[in-house]
Design a protein around this motif. Structure first.
Motif, short mmCIF file in Angstrom:
data_model
loop_
_atom_site.label_atom_id
_atom_site.label_comp_id
_atom_site.label_asym_id
_atom_site.label_seq_id
_atom_site.Cartn_x
_atom_site.Cartn_y
_atom_site.Cartn_z
N LEU A 324 0.82 -1.21 0.00
CA LEU A 324 0.00 0.00 0.00
C LEU A 324 0.86 1.27 0.00
O LEU A 324 0.48 2.29 -0.58
CB LEU A 324 -0.91 0.01 1.23
N LEU A 325 2.01 1.19 0.65
CA LEU A 325 2.85 2.39 0.81
C LEU A 325 3.80 2.62 -0.35
O LEU A 325 4.11 3.78 -0.68
CB LEU A 325 3.65 2.29 2.12
N LEU A 326 4.31 1.57 -0.95
CA LEU A 326 5.32 1.75 -2.00
C LEU A 326 4.86 2.67 -3.14
O LEU A 326 5.61 3.55 -3.56
CB LEU A 326 5.74 0.39 -2.57
N PRO A 327 3.62 2.55 -3.63
CA PRO A 327 3.20 3.46 -4.73
C PRO A 327 3.17 4.93 -4.33
O PRO A 327 3.29 5.81 -5.19
CB PRO A 327 1.79 2.96 -5.10
N LEU A 328 3.01 5.18 -3.04
CA LEU A 328 2.90 6.57 -2.58
C LEU A 328 4.23 7.31 -2.67
O LEU A 328 4.27 8.54 -2.58
CB LEU A 328 2.38 6.62 -1.14
N LEU A 329 5.34 6.60 -2.82
CA LEU A 329 6.64 7.26 -2.95
C LEU A 329 6.71 8.11 -4.22
O LEU A 329 7.56 9.00 -4.32
CB LEU A 329 7.77 6.22 -2.98
N ASP A 330 5.84 7.83 -5.18
CA ASP A 330 5.82 8.60 -6.44
C ASP A 330 4.68 9.61 -6.49
O ASP A 330 4.44 10.21 -7.55
CB ASP A 330 5.69 7.64 -7.63
N ASP A 331 3.98 9.82 -5.37
CA ASP A 331 2.85 10.75 -5.38
C ASP A 331 3.32 12.17 -5.63
O ASP A 331 4.45 12.55 -5.27
CB ASP A 331 2.11 10.66 -4.04
N GLU A 332 2.44 12.97 -6.21
CA GLU A 332 2.79 14.36 -6.50
C GLU A 332 2.91 15.20 -5.24
O GLU A 332 3.65 16.20 -5.22
CB GLU A 332 1.73 14.98 -7.42
N ASP A 333 2.19 14.82 -4.20
CA ASP A 333 2.19 15.63 -2.98
C ASP A 333 3.39 15.28 -2.10
O ASP A 333 3.55 14.13 -1.69
CB ASP A 333 0.90 15.40 -2.20
N PRO A 334 4.25 16.26 -1.80
CA PRO A 334 5.44 15.95 -0.99
C PRO A 334 5.10 15.46 0.42
O PRO A 334 5.83 14.64 0.97
CB PRO A 334 6.20 17.29 -0.95
N ALA A 335 4.00 15.96 1.00
CA ALA A 335 3.65 15.51 2.35
C ALA A 335 3.30 14.03 2.35
O ALA A 335 3.68 13.29 3.27
CB ALA A 335 2.47 16.34 2.89
N LEU A 336 2.58 13.59 1.32
CA LEU A 336 2.21 12.18 1.26
C LEU A 336 3.44 11.31 1.00
O LEU A 336 3.57 10.21 1.56
CB LEU A 336 1.17 11.97 0.17
N ARG A 337 4.35 11.80 0.17
CA ARG A 337 5.60 11.05 -0.04
C ARG A 337 6.36 10.89 1.27
O ARG A 337 6.89 9.82 1.59
CB ARG A 337 6.48 11.75 -1.07
N THR A 338 6.40 11.97 2.05
CA THR A 338 7.09 11.92 3.33
C THR A 338 6.44 10.91 4.26
O THR A 338 7.11 10.14 4.95
CB THR A 338 7.10 13.31 3.98
N GLY A 339 5.11 10.90 4.29
CA GLY A 339 4.40 9.94 5.12
C GLY A 339 4.72 8.51 4.70
O GLY A 339 4.88 7.62 5.56
N ALA A 340 4.80 8.27 3.39
CA ALA A 340 5.13 6.93 2.90
C ALA A 340 6.53 6.53 3.33
O ALA A 340 6.77 5.38 3.74
CB ALA A 340 4.99 6.88 1.38
N VAL A 341 7.48 7.46 3.23
CA VAL A 341 8.86 7.17 3.67
C VAL A 341 8.88 6.82 5.15
O VAL A 341 9.50 5.83 5.57
CB VAL A 341 9.78 8.38 3.38
N ASP A 342 8.21 7.62 5.96
CA ASP A 342 8.19 7.36 7.40
C ASP A 342 7.52 6.02 7.71
O ASP A 342 7.96 5.27 8.58
CB ASP A 342 7.47 8.49 8.14
#
Length: 494
Positions: A324-342
């Motif tokens: 569920l989290l891996l695809p979010l690393l490419d999201d346009e929103d930087p906040a969501l990318r950060t959440g996925a990394v964390d």
């Protein structure tokens, strides 16, 4: 020349028809006159024009005759004109006037409508080592001006051991209004929370959201069924997002099931949403877990809420959390990318399944290469051995210096594979990026501490370290290089 100026100022201050000329003369006389001219300025302090009275106060402050100025400045501090009060208070401070009359005059100015006058009064009382009116000082904790608030707080702290001050601060924390009550609450030690408890519970219904937020934050540390019930009721009724965020945070820590409904309502709020996610995560129910999973794809929710949901999904440890989290690393929103990394960092720390490790290692290494969330991604990768081949390639050839530094910091300087990375640390000492040089020196220090010294061919590394220790423009690089050289000279070093 000075005598001619003095004579001119004396004529003007006593005889000019224009108030502006009398005021200018009063200031000039204070600058050039002698002590015997204080009487002229004292008379000017009774002028019908406020500009002249203010100028007389300035002149008395400049002239420096404390005895002549004390009584008249004390009176001018009660003048109906704010300019006069301000100039008189400044002059009294400049002259270092003291005594009961002056202290009382400054104490009266604590409630002055002019912010500069209030600032002068507080500054003067601190210099005098006097509190004046403790209730008036405590009331200024809620002053709209931040400088006034800070000075009043500092003055109260100075006299914190005075029983009258302690009692007034406690009374303000219980009964004060708005910002004054909030500030007073922060001054009451945690051990005294019990004495505030009744007022804190009623404070959950205070008209001021600022007060409700502070009260809720204070109550989160209290372990009591009564308090938990009051907080749950307050959360159900709360309409302010900042207060709701505090209440949701506490409910999440406690895993209070009563928070489920309010948390769902607050998910769409950018301020309270992340704490609503935390409260849902603390529920531990399939329904809450499913809502958090659906939040990842719910574009109607604010990005901070979705980012918090990413971490919560990881903390839930579901079988599909990684995917569920891996695809979010490419999201346009930087906040969501950060959440996925964390979130992925949480999963790495807790231990990935065998079939998840390479996918996460590849994805996070690619994210590190992109230069987004560099050091957060570095932290998420820590301990993931499957990422080391890609990390080494980044340390050798990434175009971004911060990425090279982050990659270098992930190399195991004292583990089984350290020998092959020693060359990278040595080469990093010459890198143009300051962060790389620092991480290189830090890696070499770990090597020396683990092995007792550099290998036989480590002479060039010593020379480079010596140059960094004395000539690098970065203090932390110089310190790190010095630490390595000192470790090499220690008796246990090879």
């Amino acid at each position: 020349m000075a005598e001619h100026q003095i004579a001119y100022f004396l004529r003007e201050v006593q005889g000019a028809a224009d108030p502006a000329r009398r005021a200018a003369a009063a200031k000039g006389l204070g600058r050039t006159g002698r002590p015997e001219h204080a009487a002229v300025l004292v008379r000017a302090a009774g002028d019908r024009d406020p500009a002249v009275r203010a100028a007389a106060a300035v002149g008395l402050g400049r002239l420096g005759v404390r005895q002549a100025a004390a009584e008249v400045l004390s009176a001018l501090m009660g003048d109906r004109d704010a300019r006069v009060r301000r100039r008189a208070s400044l002059a009294a401070i400049r002259l270092g006037l003291d005594g009961p009359g002056i202290t009382d005059a400054f104490a009266r100015l604590l409630s002055d409508p002019e912010r500069h006058v209030r600032i002068n009064a507080l500054s003067a009382l601190e210099a005098l080592g006097a509190l004046g009116d403790v209730a008036a000082v405590a009331a200024l904790l809620g002053d709209p001006d931040p400088t006034v608030r800070g000075l009043s707080r500092r003055l109260l702290y100075r006299f914190a051991d005075d029983p009258a001050v302690a009692a007034e601060v406690l009374r303000t924390a219980r009964e004060g209004k708005g910002a004054a009550r909030v500030q007073a609450m922060t001054m009451v030690p945690a051990r005294c929370t019990g004495s505030l408890l009744d007022s804190l519970l009623t404070g959950l219904r205070d008209p001021s959201a600022h007060v409700r937020t502070a009260v809720a934050d204070r109550l989160l540390t209290v372990e009591s069924a009564t308090v938990r019930d009051a907080l749950a009721t307050a959360l159900e009724d709360e309409s302010d997002p900042r207060t709701a965020a505090v209440l949701l945070r506490g409910a999440g820590r406690r895993g209070d099931p009563r928070a489920a409904g309010p948390a769902l309502r607050w998910l769409a709020d950018s301020m309270a949403g992340p704490d609503a996610v935390h409260a849902l995560g603390g529920q531990g129910t399939p329904a809450a877990a499913e809502r958090l999973r659906s939040a990842l794809d719910d574009t109607t929710l604010p990005a901070p809420t979705r980012a918090a949901a990413a971490v919560a999904v990881a903390e839930g440890g579901g079988w599909d959390a990684v995917w569920l989290l891996l695809p979010l690393l490419d999201d346009e929103d930087p906040a969501l990318r950060t959440g996925a990394v964390d979130g992925l960092g949480v999963l790495v720390e807790r231990g990935l399944r065998l079939w998840e490790r390479h996918a996460v290692a590849w994805a996070l290494t690619a994210h590190l290469r992109s230069g987004h969330d560099t050091w957060r991604t570095r932290n998420a990768l820590h301990g993931l051995d499957q990422a080391l081949p890609g990390v080494r390639r980044l340390a050798d050839g990434a175009s971004n210096g911060q990425v090279r530094a982050a990659a270098l910091s992930l190399l195991d300087a004292d583990g089984d594979t350290a020998r092959q990375d020693l060359r990278r640390f040595v080469l990093g000492l010459d890198d143009p990026c300051e962060a790389v040089r620092y991480e290189a020196a830090t890696g070499l220090l770990a090597w020396v501490e683990a092995t007792g010294g550099l290998p036989p061919d480590g002479g060039p590394a010593r020379a480079r370290l010596a140059r960094l220790a004395t000539g690098d423009g970065s203090p932390r690089v110089r310190r790190a290089a010095t630490d390595v050289l000192e470790a090499l000279c220690a008796p246990s070093s090879g």
